[in-house]
Design a protein around this motif. Structure first.
Motif, mmCIF file in Angstrom:
data_model
loop_
_atom_site.group_PDB
_atom_site.id
_atom_site.type_symbol
_atom_site.label_atom_id
_atom_site.label_comp_id
_atom_site.label_asym_id
_atom_site.label_seq_id
_atom_site.Cartn_x
_atom_site.Cartn_y
_atom_site.Cartn_z
ATOM 1 N N VAL A 134 38.290 46.195 36.127
ATOM 2 C CA VAL A 134 39.638 45.983 36.655
ATOM 3 C C VAL A 134 40.564 47.149 36.289
ATOM 4 C CG1 VAL A 134 41.698 44.521 36.537
ATOM 5 C CG2 VAL A 134 39.436 43.480 36.735
ATOM 6 N N ASN A 135 40.546 47.582 35.030
ATOM 7 C CA ASN A 135 41.425 48.690 34.620
ATOM 8 C C ASN A 135 41.116 49.963 35.392
ATOM 9 O OD1 ASN A 135 42.798 47.136 32.786
ATOM 10 N ND2 ASN A 135 41.595 47.822 31.035
ATOM 11 N N GLU A 136 39.823 50.255 35.579
ATOM 12 C CA GLU A 136 39.418 51.457 36.319
ATOM 13 C C GLU A 136 39.871 51.360 37.777
ATOM 14 O OE1 GLU A 136 35.256 53.834 37.362
ATOM 15 O OE2 GLU A 136 35.179 51.825 36.471
ATOM 16 N N TYR A 137 39.689 50.182 38.373
ATOM 17 C CA TYR A 137 40.091 49.962 39.759
ATOM 18 C C TYR A 137 41.603 50.124 39.919
ATOM 19 C CZ TYR A 137 40.551 47.702 44.312
ATOM 20 O OH TYR A 137 40.851 47.426 45.626
ATOM 21 N N ALA A 138 42.367 49.507 39.028
ATOM 22 C CA ALA A 138 43.829 49.618 39.079
ATOM 23 C C ALA A 138 44.272 51.063 38.880
ATOM 24 C CB ALA A 138 44.462 48.714 38.023
ATOM 25 N N ARG A 139 43.627 51.768 37.963
ATOM 26 C CA ARG A 139 43.955 53.177 37.725
ATOM 27 C C ARG A 139 43.718 53.997 39.000
ATOM 28 N NH1 ARG A 139 42.123 53.548 32.989
ATOM 29 N NH2 ARG A 139 39.910 53.620 33.525
ATOM 30 N N VAL B 219 51.062 40.863 36.550
ATOM 31 C CA VAL B 219 50.886 40.314 37.893
ATOM 32 C C VAL B 219 50.564 38.830 37.787
ATOM 33 C CG1 VAL B 219 50.101 42.506 38.920
ATOM 34 C CG2 VAL B 219 48.427 40.929 37.957
ATOM 35 N N ASP B 220 50.810 38.109 38.859
ATOM 36 C CA ASP B 220 50.464 36.686 38.923
ATOM 37 C C ASP B 220 48.949 36.532 38.850
ATOM 38 O OD1 ASP B 220 53.128 36.040 39.291
ATOM 39 O OD2 ASP B 220 52.966 35.944 41.475
ATOM 40 N N ALA C 64 43.356 37.846 40.336
ATOM 41 C CA ALA C 64 42.066 37.386 40.854
ATOM 42 C C ALA C 64 41.630 38.240 42.047
ATOM 43 C CB ALA C 64 42.137 35.919 41.245
ATOM 44 N N GLY C 65 42.581 38.581 42.901
ATOM 45 C CA GLY C 65 42.268 39.440 44.044
ATOM 46 C C GLY C 65 41.845 40.830 43.609
ATOM 47 N N ILE C 66 42.553 41.378 42.629
ATOM 48 C CA ILE C 66 42.207 42.702 42.103
ATOM 49 C C ILE C 66 40.835 42.649 41.445
ATOM 50 C CG2 ILE C 66 42.821 44.451 40.380
ATOM 51 C CD1 ILE C 66 45.775 43.681 40.917
ATOM 52 N N ALA D 162 35.204 44.197 41.383
ATOM 53 C CA ALA D 162 33.787 43.843 41.284
ATOM 54 C C ALA D 162 33.023 44.322 42.514
ATOM 55 C CB ALA D 162 33.638 42.331 41.118
ATOM 56 N N ALA D 163 33.618 44.157 43.683
ATOM 57 C CA ALA D 163 32.965 44.599 44.918
ATOM 58 C C ALA D 163 32.772 46.115 44.929
ATOM 59 C CB ALA D 163 33.788 44.164 46.128
#
Length: 84
Positions: free
Chosen positions: A29-34, A10-11, A16-18, A23-24
């Motif tokens: 990041v990997n867990e959130y994307a999963r 991704v760009d 940065a948005g992800i 964080a919020a």
């Protein structure tokens, strides 16, 4: 259950948005994307969201007519101080 790996590029702005949303949510990041990918693959969730969108489209005018809305989308208060 066997695990499969997906690599996605991704760009920087998207990352940065992800990263900010992860964080919020108190996640890496990997867990959130999963979780995002798992949610998108969930057929029951998808059907619920489609049904909710359909319901809102069918009934939005009726809700607006019955309850009204201020500039924030909230229903106006009655004289008793309770929402309509």
């Amino acid at each position: 259950m066997a695990k499969k790996q997906i690599n996605v590029r991704v760009d920087e702005a998207v990352y940065a948005g992800i990263e900010k949303r992860a964080a919020a949510a108190g996640m890496e990041v990997n867990e959130y994307a999963r979780q995002l990918v798992a949610d998108e693959a969930n057929d029951l969730r998808h059907r619920f969201l489609v049904a909710g969108d359909h319901f809102a489209g069918e009934w939005a005018d009726h809700f607006e007519e019955r309850f009204g809305a201020d500039s924030q989308g909230a229903a106006p208060a009655r004289k008793s101080g309770r929402a309509a």
